[in-house]
Each structure stands twice: as structure tokens, then as C-alpha cells.
Design a protein around this motif. Structure first.
Motif, PDB file in Angstrom:
ATOM      1  N   ALA A 220       5.642 -12.129   0.287  1.00 58.00           N
ATOM      2  CA  ALA A 220       5.245 -13.635  -0.211  1.00 58.00           C
ATOM      3  C   ALA A 220       6.191 -13.838  -1.488  1.00 58.00           C
ATOM      4  N   MET A 221       5.472 -12.347  -2.108  1.00 53.64           N
ATOM      5  CA  MET A 221       5.597 -12.519  -3.393  1.00 53.64           C
ATOM      6  C   MET A 221       6.743 -11.704  -3.920  1.00 53.64           C
ATOM      7  N   ILE A 228      -1.347 -16.375  -5.767  1.00 58.98           N
ATOM      8  CA  ILE A 228      -0.810 -16.588  -4.620  1.00 58.98           C
ATOM      9  C   ILE A 228      -1.867 -17.888  -3.942  1.00 58.98           C
ATOM     10  N   PHE A 236       6.425 -20.556   0.626  1.00 54.70           N
ATOM     11  CA  PHE A 236       6.525 -19.571   1.076  1.00 54.70           C
ATOM     12  C   PHE A 236       7.541 -19.229   2.211  1.00 54.70           C
ATOM     13  N   PHE A 247       9.694 -15.438   5.659  1.00 55.16           N
ATOM     14  CA  PHE A 247       9.624 -15.808   4.579  1.00 55.16           C
ATOM     15  C   PHE A 247      10.828 -16.409   3.323  1.00 55.16           C
ATOM     16  N   ARG A 249      11.283 -15.581   0.525  1.00 48.84           N
ATOM     17  CA  ARG A 249      11.713 -14.322  -0.044  1.00 48.84           C
ATOM     18  C   ARG A 249      12.765 -13.734   0.008  1.00 48.84           C
TER      19      ARG A 249
END
Length: 795
Positions: A220-221, A228, A236, A247, A249
């Protein structure tokens, strides 16, 4: 001293007895040596040596006596004191499997002091607990999880030295489920889930992340140390045009995800556990018995909602306690396949759905099935394909068997009925305009033909069929609660009395009619003609049901009236019926009842169980609409071992004296419909406007027409006031009431006649004008002429 045969004999110490025996043996040995050797000196030396050695041994025994070591039970006082202060249940067993000590918490948990692993738990848990005990003897410690008395218990076993096992039983509270889930995701277990391809997060009720495992943070990051927690989880994720979730991203080129929502607790404000599974990329499936698979099963066992895991062959892999309770499963003999739980009619659909999801098809679905234990109660089973869960391929849940699920179904049914009612009302309104034109043209043509003409009978047949179609539209309007009613304050027994003779003819001689009236019945406000139609429709359905189950007759139709107070309503605990005073009408039969799958649909329009051509499916929908439009409530149910029961609750009409008003006979009207004057006719339907204009012109009126309210105001202009304004109510651009208010602002005394295909009661809410008459569609030329004459008479 010892007594032998009555003689006292001194007791000789044991070492003196040993010395006497040694001397005797030494003398015997010396004589033997003397016999063979013949040397007295040698024999005497041997005897002397024997005496010296024996004396030395006896002296040593006397100087250093042997301690008396006695075997006995160890002192467990300290162990018992330690166990007593422990917050968890604690027990200590030895190598022989005997219970050495246990505390009071152990007694409370297992209702006594049984010896582990032979505790009051099911056979499977007993086997797991015994295996854990053997592991603790071998490895020094072991853990297990069992269910005792309906409570999930975590067991920790430690080996103490080589002789004892310490058993610790920690009961798991429902309130600790969230804490356990947080510890599970944040610890090594969360990493093991990630290795199995399972991304998991715990969300707060507002959708924010409370905790997530490492692999989800990474995806997710972009890095696994990202903060988070506290962020909106929905941000997300993105959804493509095909409904696939990815996702944000990774963009649209990322792997699609399957989102599985698992509520931890029943409360609406409880946290939600979310699991994300990759859809396209193969996920390594953990081997049978691996730690990841066992943790998944432990997680499912924690859930308070009914959940079960099914393998690719359609067999149960695991089910939690909530699932067993919801499906009424005997833990001693659990079913092998999900189809074993449902009735025969639902086995095929459930098996096909499980096979489809086990093969990787579909995302999620719900099926309405009936369990063998409760064949009359439908429940919803949710199915979701699962990957990365070991043997499991399908996640199965049970919904709709709780009070919340029942209320949701009722709300959904009410919403559907409302939507269908709006559709039916709109169709009926438009159809009424068409029928008004057809009936009007038939009336105009009949004015030019007399009985005996070649076309007279054909025109009359068209008009007859049009009136039948108008009857169908009235039924649709009744269902949608948009028909025109003429309510009166009346007593239900009077309505039943009026229709009883008709009911006896409908039932025939083979069926019996029983009428029972209660006491202290309150008056109700309703249209008596429409209430008679309600009773007749329900009686006809009951007659058909009884004749199908009793071809030779013998059925009984029972009509009852009774008073229902607000206290009675509260005792019913009905979430739909508000508390208040009602007069109830109960109509029951002795037929076969209503099938469980038909019962939720019986009030829907055009739904019928009769053969094609034998029914329109509007009878019960008409009943439903009349009752609801009268402010009442209707419920259908089955009587055990009898037939169907319909109960109608009509609110008691409150008045100053509580008296019942009588019907006012209509005033006799003159048959003369000719008139004079100017009429402004406003109607947006061209065919209706043309028929009405021709009909009024033939009656002697001067007619000016307009297709909507704005055009009508332009037609009036600065000219004189019309003698009568006839207008449709619902029109584009400017509706009838708005236009009529502007006309009344200029000409306060002008009479107004509204016509519409909707109910007068519904339209009166938007009509705040005095001296206004109403003509429902469809109408004939004669009815239009009479309405115009009566409206002009009020001027």
C-alpha cells in the motif's frame, strides 16, 4: 522380651545373632581344614581370622548406623500456594499422569479437578491437548487451543525438570478478540500470513487503519515501515471500469485484489478485519498443517459470525462455533458436505455455487436456502472464493438468521414494494389517459348510431372491453395506493354483514362460512365498497386453496373481528405495526397454507401461482393497496396444521363522541346535461383534450383549449373570466394547481373542475383551493357532462 507358647524369651539384638552364626561357621570350617590338612595350628588360625573379621564388621555397624530412608509423598504446600494466586487456571501433573495440584480457577473452568488431557471437552480437543502434552515432555513446552464450556481457552504447557508438567489455561474473552487480532497481525503471525499471500488489516468503524501486517504496508505504501495507522483505508485502493480493485500506488497495471470483509463482533461500531488476496498472481498455498494455515483456522475460530471453510472437493475443512450454532450442527456428528445441512430442493444450487467458487470463478454471492432443522425459515448463505488458506477454497458464512437480518429483509421487501407501487401507479395513470380517449370516442360514435345498426354492437363491445381494462388500472392504482376512495366512518361487522350473502354464493354448498365478531369494536374510517372488495378477494383465494386440498368439500372459511389495544400491540412485538388501538379483521381457511418461498411475494402485482389464464396476480396486490391507503396493515402467515391466515389491522377512528356517522344518500340529479357558457379546458394529452372538447361542445358549451398551464394563462390574456375551468392536475411546464391559483387571483369566483388518473386524496395535498371539484380518469362523455353541470351549479 518375646512370648513364644506362653514362655517369655529374651530378644537378642541382630548383630549378636550374626556373631553367633559367624563363630559357628568358623568352628565348622576349622574342623573341616583339620580333617583334610591334619595341622591343628592352621585350623585354629583360620577360625581366629573368621572371628576377627566378623567382629570388625559388627563394630563398624554399631559405630556407623544406616539411616532409615522412608519413601513418602512430597510436600506440595508451596506449589498449592503459588497456584492459588494465579489469575488463570493452573494444574500440575507428574510422569504417571496424576494430578498433583490445581487452583480454584481450574475448578471453576472445568467444574471439578479432572486430570489433563482428559477434560470435559470434545474428542478432537482432547486429542490435540494430549498431543501437546507429549510435545511438552519431549521439547520442554507446547501450546494448544480448546473450547471448554463454550469458551475458547488457550493452553500453555511447560515441563518442570523431568518429573512434572505445568498446565496453564487462559480463557479468551470476546472483548479480547480485537486485542488478539492486533497482536496476531503485528507479530510474527502477521508475517506468516504475508508469506502465505494474505494481506490483512484491522479497520475502525470509520474505515481507518488500526493495524496492518507487513506485506500490506509494503504493497500500500511502498515500504513496510510506513505510518499506515490512522489513515483512511479506502484511499489506498482504486477500482477500474470492470469493478476490479487494485492498490492506488500500483495503478491499473497492478494485480487485481479480492477484498474479504470479516466482522469481528456483532455490534455495528465494532472493528472490521479486512483480508486482501491477489486475484491473478498465483499465491503460494501453505502445506497442510503448516503454521500459516493453522493460524487462519484459529482466526476463523475467533470470529463471532458464522464462518466455515470448504475445500476444493466441496467438503468442510473447518467451521467455528458460531457456524455450528446457526446451522444447528451436532458437534459429535458434524456433516461432511454443506449440502447435508439444507433441504433436498436447495442441495443442487448450493453444490453448484460451491463448485464454481472452488474452481476460481466469481467473486461473491448469496443464496437463500433452508436448513433441515428449520425448513420453513429461509436464511442467506454467503460464498466467497478463498486462496492461500491451505486446504480451503471457499469461505462460507450464514446471514439473515438474526433479528438484524430479518429486519433488513423486511426493509428491502418494503422498499421493493414501494418501487413497484410507484411504477404501477405511473403505468396506470398513463393507461387511464388512453382509456379516457377510447371510451370517449366510443360514446361519441354511439351518439351517431342506434341499436340495430351494423356498427353499434362492435362499438359497444369496444367500450365494454375498455371498461374492463379500466378495472385493471383501478387495481394497479389500489396497489400503489393512488386510487380514489370515498372513506366513511363505519363498523367492520356492518361491512361483513353486507357481503355475507355474496360470500355464501361464492363458497358454494361444500364449504362452510363461520363469522365471529368481538366486543367493544372501535369504528374505522375506510371506503366500504373497497373493504367489501378486500373481503371478497381474500375469500375467493381461500376458496380456491380449500377446493384444491379438499376436492370433496369440508373446508371452513372463518371471518373474525376483534378489538386490539395498544397494550396488545406491544405484546405482539411486531416491528412494523406501531402501538395504537386497532380493529382487526382475521380471515383464515383450512387449506394447505402458503409455501414458504411464495409467502414473501404474495402481495406483489402480477405474481400468481395459478395456471396461465386462471389469474392476473392483482387480487392480493389490490387488497394490500386498499388496506395501506386506508391507513391499515395486513399480514399473512400459516397456521400450523391448518391453512393460511390474513390479519388486517385498521386504526380506530377517534371522534368527539365516538359515534359512527351514517352514509348520506346522494342528492337526486337531473338527467339534463345541456348547458351554456365558456369553458377553458387544459389538458396535456392531445387525445383526451380532443375527446373532452368534442363532448362539451356537443352539450352546448363554448370550449377554449390549452395544452398546459402557461398556454392557458396566455389564452385568457386580458379577456373575461371563463364560466368554468377544467384542468388536468399533473402537466409539464406548469401543473394544474399552480395555474388554477393564478386564475383565481384574477377571477376569485370561477369554479374549477380537476381531472386526473391519480387518487383524489393524494392530489388534495397539493390543492389548497376552495370550490374545487374532482373527476377521476377514465371517464365517459356522460360523466364529463354531469361533472361540468354540477361544477357550474356551485357558481
Amino acid at each position: 522380651m518375646a512370648s513364644i507358647a506362653g514362655v517369655s524369651v529374651p530378644v537378642v539384638p541382630s548383630h549378636w545373632r550374626v556373631l553367633a552364626v559367624a563363630i559357628g561357621c568358623g568352628i565348622v570350617a576349622a574342623l573341616v581344614i583339620l580333617w583334610f590338612v591334619g595341622l591343628p595350628i592352621v585350623a585354629a588360625g583360620f577360625a581366629a581370622a573368621t572371628l576377627v573379621i566378623t567382629g570388625v564388621l559388627i563394630a563398624a555397624r554399631l559405630l556407623f548406623p544406616r539411616k532409615d530412608v522412608r519413601s513418602g509423598e512430597p510436600d506440595w504446600t508451596v506449589a498449592n500456594a503459588i497456584a492459588a494466586v494465579a489469575s488463570d487456571a493452573v494444574a500440575l501433573t507428574d510422569r504417571a499422569g496424576r494430578l498433583a495440584c490445581a487452583n480454584d480457577r481450574y475448578d471453576q473452568l472445568f467444574r471439578g479437578y479432572p486430570t489433563p488431557p482428559n477434560l470435559p471437552i470434545d474428542a478432537g480437543d482432547t486429542e490435540r491437548l494430549g498431543s501437546a502434552g507429549r510435545t511438552a515432555w519431549r521439547d520442554g513446552e507446547a501450546t494448544a487451543s480448546v473450547v471448554a464450556g463454550g469458551t475458547r481457552v488457550d493452553v500453555t504447557i511447560h515441563r518442570i525438570g523431568d518429573t512434572m508438567l505445568l498446565w496453564r489455561f487462559a480463557a479468551r474473552d470476546s472483548a479480547d478478540v480485537v486485542t488478539t487480532a492486533i497482536e496476531l497481525l503485528s507479530g510474527p503471525q502477521g508475517d506468516r500470513l504475508g508469506e502465505a499471500g494474505i494481506m490483512a488489516a484491522l479497520l475502525s468503524p470509520d474505515g481507518r487503519v488500526r493495524i496492518a501486517n507487513r506485506v500490506l504496508r509494503m504493497r500500500a505504501m511502498g515500504h513496510d515501515e510506513g505510518a499506515i495507522e490512522g489513515r483512511d483505508f479506502a484511499r489506498f485502493l482504486i477500482t477500474d471500469a470492470g469493478g476490479m480493485v487494485r492498490f492506488e500506488r500500483e495503478g491499473l497495471s497492478g494485480n487485481p485484489l479480492r477484498v474479504v470483509e470479516i466482522p469481528l463482533l456483532e455490534s455495528h461500531d465494532a472493528p472490521m478485519l479486512i483480508a486482501l488476496l491477489d486475484e491473478e498472481v498465483p499465491i503460494p498455498v501453505p502445506a497442510i498443517g503448516s503454521s500459516a494455515a493453522s493460524h487462519v483456522r484459529s482466526l476463523v475460530a475467533l470470529m463471532p459470525v458464522p464462518l466455515a471453510l470448504v475445500d476444493r472437493d466441496g467438503r468442510f475443512v473447518h467451521m467455528n462455533d458460531a457456524f455450528q450454532r446457526a446451522a444447528s450442527i451436532d458437534a459429535a456428528a458434524p456433516p461432511l458436505y454443506p449440502g447435508d445441512l439444507v433441504v433436498r430442493e436447495d442441495k443442487g444450487a448450493l453444490a453448484d455455487a460451491i463448485r464454481r467458487f472452488a474452481g476460481g470463478g466469481g467473486y461473491a454471492t448469496q443464496l437463500a436456502v433452508r436448513f433441515n432443522e428449520k425448513p420453513d425459515e429461509a436464511v442467506h448463505i454467503s460464498l466467497t472464493g478463498a486462496r492461500g488458506l491451505g486446504d480451503a477454497a471457499v469461505l462460507m458464512g450464514i446471514k439473515g438468521n438474526s433479528e438484524e437480518g430479518r429486519l433488513k429483509n423486511q426493509v428491502a421487501q418494503a422498499t421493493k414494494m414501494q418501487a413497484v407501487g410507484q411504477l404501477a401507479g405511473g403505468v396506470a395513470h398513463d393507461f387511464n389517459n388512453i382509456l379516457t380517449a377510447i371510451i370517449g370516442h366510443c360514446d361519441l360514435m354511439l351518439m351517431r348510431h342506434t341499436p340495430g345498426d351494423s356498427d353499434y354492437d362492435d362499438i359497444q363491445q369496444i367500450k365494454t372491453n375498455s371498461n374492463r381494462a379500466a378495472g385493471l388500472t383501478r387495481q394497479l392504482l389500489a396497489f400503489s395506493r393512488q386510487q380514489t376512495l370515498r372513506p366513511q366512518v363505519l363498523q367492520l361487522p356492518d361491512v361483513i354483514s353486507e357481503v355475507s350473502n355474496l360470500l355464501k354464493r361464492l363458497l358454494g354448498e361444500t364449504l362452510e362460512l363461520v363469522v365471529q365478531h368481538g366486543r367493544n369494536l372501535g369504528p374505522v374510517r375506510a371506503d366500504p365498497g373497497q373493504l367489501e372488495q378486500v373481503v371478497v378477494n381474500l375469500a375467493v383465494n381461500a376458496r380456491d386453496a380449500m377446493l384444491s386440498s379438499h376436492p370433496n368439500g369440508g373446508g371452513v372459511l372463518t371471518i373474525e373481528t376483534r378489538s386490539v389495544t395498544a397494550a396488545d400491540v406491544r405484546r405482539l412485538k411486531n416491528d412494523i405495526l406501531p402501538a395504537g388501538d386497532y380493529t382487526a379483521l382475521r380471515i383464515s381457511d383450512t387449506g394447505t397454507g402458503i409455501p414458504a418461498d411464495v409467502l414473501p411475494k404474495i402481495f406483489e402485482p402480477f405474481f400468481t401461482t395459478k395456471e396461465v389464464g386462471k389469474g392476473t396476480g392483482l387480487g392480493l396486490s389490490t387488497v394490500y393497496g386498499i388496506v395501506k391507503q386506508s391507513g391499515g396493515y395486513i399480514f399473512a402467515e400459516n397456521i400450523p396444521k391448518a391453512g393460511a391466515l390474513f390479519t388486517i389491522y385498521l386504526p380506530v377512528h377517534s371522534s368527539a363522541a365516538g359515534a359512527v356517522t351514517q352514509k348520506v344518500p346522494p342528492k337526486p340529479k337531473s338527467g339534463e346535461t345541456w348547458g351554456s357558457g365558456t369553458i377553458l379546458l387544459v389538458e396535456d394529452e392531445d387525445m383526451v383534450r380532443a375527446v373532452a372538447e368534442r363532448a362539451l361542445t356537443r352539450q352546448g358549451y363554448t370550449v377554449r383549449t390549452a395544452e398546459n398551464g402557461e398556454v392557458a394563462l396566455e389564452v385568457l390574456g386580458d379577456g373575461p373570466a371563463p364560466d368554468l375551468l377544467i384542468s388536468d392536475v399533473v402537466m409539464p411546464t406548469m401543473d394544474g394547481p399552480t395555474m388554477a391559483r393564478r386564475v383565481r387571483a384574477r377571477f376569485p369566483q370561477v369554479p374549477i373542475l380537476f381531472m386526473s388518473g391519480y387518487a383524489e386524496e393524494q392530489l388534495r395535498k397539493s390543492i389548497d383551493l376552495d370550490n374545487v371539484a374532482f373527476l377521476p380518469k377514465p371517464f365517459s362523455v356522460q360523466q364529463l357532462a354531469e361533472a361540468a353541470r354540477d361544477a357550474l351549479a356551485t357558481k
